[in-house]
Design a protein around this motif. Structure first.
Motif, PDB file in Angstrom:
ATOM      1  N   LYS A   1      25.593 -57.901-117.806  1.00  0.00           N
ATOM      2  CA  LYS A   1      26.752 -57.954-116.915  1.00  0.00           C
ATOM      3  C   LYS A   1      26.912 -59.374-116.379  1.00  0.00           C
ATOM      4  N   VAL A   2      28.148 -59.729-116.072  1.00  0.00           N
ATOM      5  CA  VAL A   2      28.453 -61.059-115.548  1.00  0.00           C
ATOM      6  C   VAL A   2      28.954 -60.932-114.112  1.00  0.00           C
ATOM      7  N   ILE A   3      28.332 -61.703-113.240  1.00  0.00           N
ATOM      8  CA  ILE A   3      28.772 -61.823-111.856  1.00  0.00           C
ATOM      9  C   ILE A   3      29.503 -63.143-111.734  1.00  0.00           C
ATOM     10  N   VAL A   4      30.724 -63.109-111.240  1.00  0.00           N
ATOM     11  CA  VAL A   4      31.437 -64.349-110.949  1.00  0.00           C
ATOM     12  C   VAL A   4      31.035 -64.760-109.537  1.00  0.00           C
ATOM     13  N   LEU A   5      30.581 -65.994-109.400  1.00  0.00           N
ATOM     14  CA  LEU A   5      30.127 -66.496-108.111  1.00  0.00           C
ATOM     15  C   LEU A   5      30.972 -67.698-107.715  1.00  0.00           C
ATOM     16  N   GLY A   6      31.732 -67.548-106.649  1.00  0.00           N
ATOM     17  CA  GLY A   6      32.483 -68.671-106.101  1.00  0.00           C
ATOM     18  C   GLY A   6      31.502 -69.590-105.399  1.00  0.00           C
ATOM     19  N   VAL A   7      31.143 -70.683-106.056  1.00  0.00           N
ATOM     20  CA  VAL A   7      30.095 -71.555-105.512  1.00  0.00           C
ATOM     21  C   VAL A   7      30.596 -72.481-104.419  1.00  0.00           C
TER      22      VAL A   7
ATOM     23  N   SER B   1      19.423 -64.020-109.689  1.00  0.00           N
ATOM     24  CA  SER B   1      18.839 -64.176-111.027  1.00  0.00           C
ATOM     25  C   SER B   1      17.384 -63.717-111.087  1.00  0.00           C
ATOM     26  N   SER B   2      16.696 -63.690-109.963  1.00  0.00           N
ATOM     27  CA  SER B   2      15.301 -63.217-109.932  1.00  0.00           C
ATOM     28  C   SER B   2      15.201 -61.703-109.827  1.00  0.00           C
ATOM     29  N   ASN B   3      16.250 -61.064-109.295  1.00  0.00           N
ATOM     30  CA  ASN B   3      16.180 -59.629-109.029  1.00  0.00           C
ATOM     31  C   ASN B   3      17.088 -58.765-109.900  1.00  0.00           C
ATOM     32  N   TYR B   4      18.014 -59.396-110.609  1.00  0.00           N
ATOM     33  CA  TYR B   4      18.968 -58.644-111.421  1.00  0.00           C
ATOM     34  C   TYR B   4      19.105 -59.289-112.787  1.00  0.00           C
ATOM     35  N   ASN B   5      19.196 -58.467-113.818  1.00  0.00           N
ATOM     36  CA  ASN B   5      19.329 -58.950-115.185  1.00  0.00           C
ATOM     37  C   ASN B   5      20.815 -59.178-115.505  1.00  0.00           C
ATOM     38  N   VAL B   6      21.334 -60.281-115.004  1.00  0.00           N
ATOM     39  CA  VAL B   6      22.764 -60.586-115.124  1.00  0.00           C
ATOM     40  C   VAL B   6      22.953 -62.068-115.447  1.00  0.00           C
ATOM     41  N   TYR B   7      24.159 -62.386-115.862  1.00  0.00           N
ATOM     42  CA  TYR B   7      24.587 -63.785-115.925  1.00  0.00           C
ATOM     43  C   TYR B   7      25.395 -64.068-114.674  1.00  0.00           C
ATOM     44  N   ILE B   8      25.352 -65.306-114.238  1.00  0.00           N
ATOM     45  CA  ILE B   8      26.125 -65.743-113.080  1.00  0.00           C
ATOM     46  C   ILE B   8      27.077 -66.834-113.550  1.00  0.00           C
ATOM     47  N   LEU B   9      28.362 -66.530-113.477  1.00  0.00           N
ATOM     48  CA  LEU B   9      29.380 -67.492-113.884  1.00  0.00           C
ATOM     49  C   LEU B   9      29.841 -68.273-112.653  1.00  0.00           C
ATOM     50  N   PHE B  10      29.583 -69.576-112.660  1.00  0.00           N
ATOM     51  CA  PHE B  10      30.008 -70.420-111.547  1.00  0.00           C
ATOM     52  C   PHE B  10      31.519 -70.572-111.592  1.00  0.00           C
ATOM     53  N   ASN B  11      32.174 -70.260-110.489  1.00  0.00           N
ATOM     54  CA  ASN B  11      33.612 -70.459-110.384  1.00  0.00           C
ATOM     55  C   ASN B  11      33.883 -71.506-109.302  1.00  0.00           C
TER      56      ASN B  11
ATOM     57  N   HIS C   1      38.687 -79.908-109.618  1.00  0.00           N
ATOM     58  CA  HIS C   1      38.246 -81.140-108.948  1.00  0.00           C
ATOM     59  C   HIS C   1      36.861 -81.001-108.286  1.00  0.00           C
ATOM     60  N   GLN C   2      36.269 -79.801-108.339  1.00  0.00           N
ATOM     61  CA  GLN C   2      34.980 -79.557-107.692  1.00  0.00           C
ATOM     62  C   GLN C   2      33.793 -79.544-108.658  1.00  0.00           C
ATOM     63  N   LYS C   3      34.034 -79.886-109.923  1.00  0.00           N
ATOM     64  CA  LYS C   3      32.973 -79.774-110.930  1.00  0.00           C
ATOM     65  C   LYS C   3      31.713 -80.549-110.543  1.00  0.00           C
ATOM     66  N   GLU C   4      31.880 -81.765-110.078  1.00  0.00           N
ATOM     67  CA  GLU C   4      30.724 -82.587-109.708  1.00  0.00           C
ATOM     68  C   GLU C   4      29.903 -81.908-108.604  1.00  0.00           C
ATOM     69  N   GLU C   5      30.587 -81.321-107.629  1.00  0.00           N
ATOM     70  CA  GLU C   5      29.897 -80.633-106.531  1.00  0.00           C
ATOM     71  C   GLU C   5      29.217 -79.356-107.037  1.00  0.00           C
ATOM     72  N   ALA C   6      29.875 -78.631-107.933  1.00  0.00           N
ATOM     73  CA  ALA C   6      29.287 -77.415-108.507  1.00  0.00           C
ATOM     74  C   ALA C   6      28.011 -77.760-109.282  1.00  0.00           C
ATOM     75  N   LEU C   7      28.023 -78.887-109.976  1.00  0.00           N
ATOM     76  CA  LEU C   7      26.834 -79.313-110.721  1.00  0.00           C
ATOM     77  C   LEU C   7      25.672 -79.651-109.791  1.00  0.00           C
TER      78      LEU C   7
ATOM     79  N   LEU D   1      27.874 -72.047-117.405  1.00  0.00           N
ATOM     80  CA  LEU D   1      28.644 -73.238-117.048  1.00  0.00           C
ATOM     81  C   LEU D   1      29.619 -73.641-118.153  1.00  0.00           C
ATOM     82  N   ASP D   2      29.456 -73.067-119.336  1.00  0.00           N
ATOM     83  CA  ASP D   2      30.279 -73.506-120.473  1.00  0.00           C
ATOM     84  C   ASP D   2      31.605 -72.755-120.579  1.00  0.00           C
ATOM     85  N   ILE D   3      31.843 -71.806-119.686  1.00  0.00           N
ATOM     86  CA  ILE D   3      33.131 -71.101-119.644  1.00  0.00           C
ATOM     87  C   ILE D   3      33.732 -71.395-118.282  1.00  0.00           C
TER      88      ILE D   3
END
Length: 183
Positions: free
Chosen positions: A9-15, A37-47, A51-57, A71-73
């Motif tokens: 499952k994928v969780i979208v996370l507004g970072v 990520s330590s407690n659930y078997n999921v992917y976390i999609l950074f949203n 213009h915020q890419k540098e901060e998200a990284l 991070l690739d989607i």
């Protein structure tokens, strides 16, 4: 869009919030990512906004389990976000447009309100299960003498100190309950 991530499952996370005033401290966001990520078997999609890419990284670099982070989607516009959100399990984010989109798609939402935002004005469809949220005012009501419009405007100018009061120790038990109910 999420084809190669179909095994979990994928969780979208507004970072980040739409403005710096709506953004949680980066270390708190990284702490949430590590908890999930330590407690659930999921992917976390950074949203985040383009213009915020540098901060998200910067937040990504603070995280321990990078293999669970997508991070690739990236949603370049609202239409792409709607497609991604529709394919994802749920949304964890600061209050904003993405929360309203996820709710319109009938996706579970966990919303973290900025200290100056009046939750009563924006917490639509809240039921504590499918749509759950946290606000510092609920956790630490003694921090606020008043929560008038004028007081909120004053907090909005510099919400950092109050945002630091809404710690991961307060958020994570609520987030854990929400994830258990919705994953």
């Amino acid at each position: 869009m999420l084809g190669k991530y179909a095994d979990k499952k994928v969780i979208v996370l507004g970072v980040l919030g739409s403005t710096p005033q709506k953004s949680m401290p980066y270390e708190y966001v990284a702490n949430m990512v590590d908890f999930i990520s330590s407690n659930y078997n999921v992917y976390i999609l950074f949203n985040y906004a383009p213009h915020q890419k540098e901060e998200a990284l910067k937040i990504y670099e603070m995280c321990k389990n990078k293999s669970n982070i997508i991070l690739d989607i990236y949603a370049k516009n609202i239409r792409d976000f709607i497609k991604l959100m529709n394919q994802s399990a749920l949304l964890v984010s600061n209050e904003g447009g993405t929360v309203h989109i996820a709710k319109a798609l009938n996706k579970p939402t966990f919303t973290i309100f900025s200290p100056y935002v009046n939750k009563d004005h924006w917490a639509s469809f809240e039921d504590g299960k499918l749509h759950h949220s946290v606000h510092l005012l609920e956790m630490r009501p003694n921090l606020f003498d008043s929560f008038t419009f004028e007081e909120r405007k004053k907090i909005e100018k510099n919400p950092d100190e109050l945002y630091k009061q809404l710690t991961p120790e307060m958020i994570l038990p609520e987030l854990d309950k929400f994830l258990k109910n919705n994953l």
